[in-house]
Structures are given as C-alpha cells and as structure tokens.
Design an enzyme around this catalytic site. Structure first.
Site, short mmCIF file in Angstrom:
data_model
loop_
_atom_site.label_atom_id
_atom_site.label_comp_id
_atom_site.label_asym_id
_atom_site.label_seq_id
_atom_site.Cartn_x
_atom_site.Cartn_y
_atom_site.Cartn_z
N HIS A 26 0.82 -1.08 -0.06
CA HIS A 26 -0.14 0.06 -0.15
C HIS A 26 0.96 1.33 0.05
CE1 HIS A 26 -2.96 -3.02 1.35
NE2 HIS A 26 -3.78 -1.86 1.36
N GLU A 40 -1.37 6.02 -0.05
CA GLU A 40 -2.58 6.11 -0.37
C GLU A 40 -3.21 7.45 0.52
OE1 GLU A 40 -6.72 3.40 0.43
OE2 GLU A 40 -4.85 2.77 1.32
N ASP A 65 -10.87 -4.10 -3.40
CA ASP A 65 -10.35 -3.66 -2.15
C ASP A 65 -11.20 -4.11 -0.88
OD1 ASP A 65 -8.57 -2.25 -0.44
OD2 ASP A 65 -8.94 -0.03 -1.15
N TRP A 67 -13.56 0.79 6.09
CA TRP A 67 -13.20 1.37 5.09
C TRP A 67 -14.14 1.76 3.84
CZ3 TRP A 67 -10.74 -2.03 8.09
CH2 TRP A 67 -9.47 -1.61 8.56
#
Length: 424
Positions: A216, A219, A315, A321
């Site tokens: 990741h 982000e 995702d 989230w």
C-alpha cells in the site's frame, strides 16, 4: 476427454469461435477444430479469462456492523485504521475470519473471479487473520487461487507490541509461516524517515525470502507522499520490478506533471505493477476538499498510455473502509474507466485487461494464465457479444469454467412477462 466450446466470441482472439479443451487444458483456439467427445454451444456469448482481483482485504469483509459498534462512524481511511486494533482484540477469531472471508470469496467466485490477492493484516501477534487465510488458500484451491499478502495494516514501525515487537518483525514471521507476498504501508508510518525505512525492509525481505511485493503506497491526498519513487528505485536496482506492485498510489494523481512524467519513465524501466482500487478510493479520498473534490484515484490513463501495467481491485466488501462492495469486478471496471476517462473505442476494446491479463501480470502468474494453448482451461462466459457490449451494459457472468469443468452455469435473464417491443 475432449470438449469443444462452440459459437463463442473470444477476447483477444478475433475471428476464432471455438475452444478445444483436453484434460483440463486448452488444446486449441480457432475455427473448425474437429471432433470432440462433448460439444457445448455458447450461443454467441463473449468469452474471456477469469477475473483477477488484484487487491482484496478478505480478513475485513463483512465487518462493518461490528466496527460500527466499536465506534466507526465517519467512513474515513484513518478512522478505520485506528479502530481496527479494537476489533482485532475484542471480536476477531480465526473462525470468524474464515466464516466471513469464505462468504467474500464465494461472492467473488460466483461473479467470475478465480484469482485473488488477499491483503492480510499481520499486525497481530496471534496472526488470526493470517492463519485463517492460509487455511482458506488450501481449502478453496479447487475454485480459486489465493495469494496471501503479509500486510502490516497498523505499520511496520507505527505498530509495536508491549514487548517491543514491531510490525516489521511480524511481517517477517508471516513470510516464514507461508505468506506469498511482502506488504507495507509507508505513508502511515510516524515520520518520513520510518516510511522510507519500511520500504527498504519490504524489498530486503522480498529478496531474502524470494517473495513478491505488494505495498500500500501513498494512499493519501498529500502530494508530498512519494514513497513509490523509493520502492520503484529499489525494485529496479534489485531487478525485481516485475515482481513488485505499488497499490493505490493515490497521491500520484495530485503530483505535478514534471514529477509524474519522470516517474512514468522509471516505472517503465523497472517493470513495476500498479494497482488502482477505483470504487474505494473514490469514496475515501478528497475528504478535505470543500469543492472540486479530488477523484481519489491515481493517473490510470497516463500510466496505461505509458505502457505501465495497471490492474484493478475491489479492495473492500462491507467494512469500515468501504460500506459497499459486492465482489463484482465488472462494477469496479465500470467505475474505473469512468473516473479515468478512458472510454474511446480502442480503450473500451481492451478495458477488460484491467481485471484479467493485467491482473495476472500483477500477481506474476501471467505465464500460466490466459486463453492460450497448453494453459489451464479457465475462462468465463459473459452475457454479451463483445467487449463493448458487455461493458456498456455491465452484463452478468453466465458461466465460469475451471480446468475445463463448470464451476457454475446459468441462463441469461428470462422474463415471465416480456415487454412487447413490437407495439411501439
């Protein structure tokens, strides 16, 4: 046993309308392929390789209601990360992860996915999520291939146990336990220095244990986050760019053009892969913009036109989230090409690459994936007659074939009472 699938429109095989399968592998793709023990008529439907979900948090799926009970309310990225440890400590068990993750896997498989890269949080000394996903990787291998990422959700250095064990140490232990991919989250570390240190650790661990990389990276809307530059440079220097993935790189969408075009050249040199998660980042990013909100995704169009490998992921499915998500990669693709403004005729004709061939390259399985002679006879059948038709109408998957056998097969939509089109 030889099977022949006829009357197909085959992605990347113009003019071909038949597929010959023997012993679970593609024997031939073309026309007039001869006799077979069994003939299956695909009735002019569109055939392509199975969907590849390049980025899915299987240990988080369907946890939204529990997370809401422990305080999640804003739907923001960093709130979810901060509250996640409470969930892990209070409610997570190996059995709970397996139960919910299995539901998420079946959601995806029932909609055409046969390959998943599972981002799996290992900032948990008990490794509950990791153990669950390693078990599911084996238990469900007949219907889906799962790559498990050792992902330090709460940071390699931002996370530390009372005994002084850092997230970085847990990532290494997870690799020893059988994780396939080294993960990271450098933009979440407490200072740039530690973010950079974590990137060095990611690459060093990948080289040490001969693992893939999927970090990741950047982000965040902060245009000063440029950890992808260091990750790419180190991967290039080690000669492992094609085995390296930078997921999200959201801030790359806000960086100035001079920096962007310099990096596009370096991405090409290294061969790094980029994963964009269009639906989720469109929801999570731009929260500080009062007007002219940032689209929330990286520069998909620029990257693609530069020849950088870009794939898409779901995702999240129904977690803190991202409250939505259904495991339907057609929906992800639809959102991605809208947000990236990639809808010329030529772009749409190759758009399925984002969730098929490009995803396979990201997972580094491209040598065994695809509708080609000698490869596993894995493919899906869509209720359309071309890429353009299928994407424009966001059609459903009518069948999924794995090693030459149907995982599922269903009829196209049928009406009990059909609209009489001839009346008008």
């Amino acid at each position: 046993m030889v099977k022949k699938f006829i009357n197909a429109v085959i992605y990347r095989h113009p003019g071909a309308d038949e597929i010959l399968v023997e012993d679970g592998k593609f024997k031939a793709i073309g026309t007039n392929l001869g006799e077979a023990d069994e003939v299956i008529d695909l009735e002019g439907k569109f055939v392509l390789p199975p969907y590849v979900d390049s980025h899915l948090h299987l240990d988080y799926v369907y946890t939204l209601s529990d997370m809401a009970e422990i305080g999640a309310s804003s739907g923001t990225l960093f709130e979810a990360i901060e509250l996640w440890p409470k969930y892990k400590n209070q409610r997570m068990t190996i059995d709970s992860v397996k139960r919910l993750a299995k539901k998420g896997i079946l959601d995806e498989v029932s909609q055409g996915t046969q390959y998943i890269r599972a981002q799996t949080d290992v900032t948990d000394p008990e490794f509950k999520g990791l153990k669950a996903l390693l078990e599911l990787r084996e238990e469900m291998k007949d219907i889906v291939d799962i790559q498990v990422v050792a992902f330090p959700q709460n940071g390699m250095y931002a996370y530390r146990t009372e005994d002084g064990v850092f997230g970085r140490d847990l990532v290494e232990e997870a690799l020893k336990m059988g994780a396939d991919v080294v993960g990271g989250i450098p933009h979440y570390e407490p200072a740039r220095e530690f973010g950079e240190k974590s990137v060095h650790d990611i690459v060093n661990l990948a080289v040490k244990y001969d693992k893939l990389i999927d970090s990741h990276t950047d982000e965040t809307d902060d245009d000063q986050a440029r950890f992808v530059e260091l990750l790419n440079a180190l991967a290039w220097m080690e000669g492992i760019g094609e085995k390296t993935t930078a997921s999200h790189i959201v801030s790359f969408g806000t960086n100035n053009d001079a920096y962007v075009y310099r990096m596009l050249d370096w991405f090409k040199k290294s061969g790094i892969n980029i994963v964009s998660n269009p639906t989720e980042n469109a929801y999570l990013q731009g929260r500080h913009d009062t007007s002219n909100k940032f689209r929330g995704i990286t520069r998909i169009k620029d990257l693609t036109e530069a020849g950088v490998n870009v794939s898409f992921g779901q995702d999240s499915i129904n977690d803190a989230w991202y409250p939505m998500g259904s495991g339907n990669l057609m929906n992800v693709l639809d959102n991605g090409i809208h947000l990236a403004q990639t809808m010329s005729h030529a772009e749409v004709e190759r758009a399925f690459d984002y969730i098929t061939y490009n995803g396979a390259k990201t997972l580094h399985i491209h040598n065994e994936y695809g509708i080609e002679e000698g490869k596993r006879a894995n493919f899906i059948v869509l209720d359309g007659d071309s890429a353009w038709d299928a994407i424009r109408r966001r059609v459903q998957v009518l069948a999924s074939v794995r090693d030459g056998e149907f995982l599922f097969k269903k009829k196209a939509t049928e009406f009990d009472v059909a609209l009489d089109m001839d009346r008008f």
